[in-house]
Design a protein around this motif. Sequence first.
Motif, PDB file in Angstrom:
ATOM      1  N   ASP A 121       0.844  -1.190   0.000  1.00  0.00           N
ATOM      2  CA  ASP A 121       0.000   0.000   0.000  1.00  0.00           C
ATOM      3  C   ASP A 121       0.880   1.241   0.000  1.00  0.00           C
ATOM      4  O   ASP A 121       1.691   1.435   0.902  1.00  0.00           O
ATOM      5  N   TYR A 154       4.067   0.672   2.566  1.00  0.00           N
ATOM      6  CA  TYR A 154       4.340  -0.426   3.506  1.00  0.00           C
ATOM      7  C   TYR A 154       3.810  -1.710   2.876  1.00  0.00           C
ATOM      8  O   TYR A 154       2.949  -1.676   2.000  1.00  0.00           O
ATOM      9  N   GLU A 194     -10.674   3.897   3.161  1.00  0.00           N
ATOM     10  CA  GLU A 194      -9.679   4.629   2.376  1.00  0.00           C
ATOM     11  C   GLU A 194      -9.993   4.400   0.909  1.00  0.00           C
ATOM     12  O   GLU A 194     -10.010   3.256   0.425  1.00  0.00           O
ATOM     13  N   GLU A 196      -9.128   4.104  -2.613  1.00  0.00           N
ATOM     14  CA  GLU A 196      -7.876   3.829  -3.324  1.00  0.00           C
ATOM     15  C   GLU A 196      -8.152   3.097  -4.640  1.00  0.00           C
ATOM     16  O   GLU A 196      -9.236   2.556  -4.854  1.00  0.00           O
ATOM     17  N   ASP A 228      -9.308   0.352   1.457  1.00  0.00           N
ATOM     18  CA  ASP A 228      -8.333  -0.074   2.474  1.00  0.00           C
ATOM     19  C   ASP A 228      -8.903   0.259   3.858  1.00  0.00           C
ATOM     20  O   ASP A 228      -8.587   1.291   4.450  1.00  0.00           O
ATOM     21  N   LYS A 248      -4.866  -2.394   9.850  1.00  0.00           N
ATOM     22  CA  LYS A 248      -5.100  -2.478   8.403  1.00  0.00           C
ATOM     23  C   LYS A 248      -5.343  -3.899   7.908  1.00  0.00           C
ATOM     24  O   LYS A 248      -5.981  -4.075   6.876  1.00  0.00           O
ATOM     25  N   GLY A 346      -2.733   4.142  -2.124  1.00  0.00           N
ATOM     26  CA  GLY A 346      -2.871   5.055  -0.991  1.00  0.00           C
ATOM     27  C   GLY A 346      -4.137   5.859  -1.189  1.00  0.00           C
ATOM     28  O   GLY A 346      -4.653   5.971  -2.316  1.00  0.00           O
ATOM     29  N   THR A 347      -4.641   6.388  -0.102  1.00  0.00           N
ATOM     30  CA  THR A 347      -5.881   7.167  -0.133  1.00  0.00           C
ATOM     31  C   THR A 347      -5.743   8.326  -1.104  1.00  0.00           C
ATOM     32  O   THR A 347      -4.768   9.074  -1.051  1.00  0.00           O
TER      33      THR A 347
END
Length: 413
Positions: A121, A154, A194, A196, A228, A248, A346-347
């Motif tokens: 992510d 990550y 999130e 994404e 996410d 997460k 990612g967001t």
Amino acid sequence: MWISIDKNSDFSIYNLPFGIFSTSKSAKRVGVALGPWIIDMPKLADLGAFGGIDFDKSVFKQEFLNDFMATGKAVRVGVRQVLQQIFEDSCSPFKTYASDFLIPQKDAVLHLPVKVGDYTDFYSSEQHAFNVGAMFRDPQNALLPNWKHLPVAYHGRASSIYVSGTNFHRPKGQTCPDETQPPIFGPTKRLDIELEMATIIGTGNEIGDSISVDEAEDHVFGFVLFNDWSARDIQKWEYVPLGPFLAKNFFSSVSPWVVTPEALEPFRVPATEQAPEVLPYLNGQNRQNFDVTLEVYLLPKSENQNSEYLLCRSNFKNMYWTVAQQIAHHTVNGCNLNVGDMLASGTISGKDPDSFGSLLELTWGGKNPITFPDGSVRKFVEDYDTIIIRGFAQKGEIRVGFGEVKTTILPAK
Ligand code: MN
């Protein structure tokens, strides 16, 4: 075209996204969405439609797209061209057999399209990184010093990625709401979304090798919508020093249809300039993003499907780091990407407050609750709320949509 498709359908002849479906009569297999139908790819292959393309047609009979994805870009482009020719040619010999290979979507069940390998992510929207940094650290120094030099990411958990329509129970965990007191255990009180996109890798690289920015898109099979799910109170207590873990890894949701780079070709837009200049390995010929409108809706527990409330509207083009840069960075150290790997963006937040891609940002950490027309109020996601993400690109008559990813939150077990 010899079949008619509503002009507002996500699944126009320009789209042709790949997925995995089953019916009461047939096991899981590869399908392509077209209007209200699914093209049964093994059936069409058995009729000889893809005889001119050199690949093992049994890849269409698999329970995941991975084997087909691994055949590479040239095969995918060839298959796409054959499909467009078949439906655009009113004298197509395959027309006679249409009722054999066109399955109504309403008669089919859609499944997770790929066997997810590794999941990464990223954190590639500047506005999202800025908002989170401003909230949790310092508005004057919201972005950490590395942020504009490398696409931060990550490694997440692949096993808990599920397809749209799969619901999950509110996760439990350790939180520390009062830092002067010991931590407590219980269901998360700050369950968040999130917004994404996820890039799905079709062909990878050998360990020790790297993929350059300019080659990167050739390794992409396609894109899906990605939610996410995040537990903000668990995240706040656990994330220092090694980053997200139980906040997460309990669940992520993806849309069932994988939209290819070919379908998104008309929607390329120049990516915004990067300053300061990035290191040469992140600097390619042509930095581009894709103009895809993304929307998040909340549907409170209700019989009335019309009471969906728009939470935000953002766009895939709101990315500081492009997909190509993400792939180049991911492999620059010799890390091997494999078929089926999923790289989430990612967001994706835009500049305007109504384009922020998480409730954390939309309610500014719960300080500004959202009141809906029916009087209900939300800081974060509540039990029995349904969250729907939709995405589509449109240019004149060309519409390429992603369908949706829809998930309902059940109470903690
Ligand atoms: Mn995320």
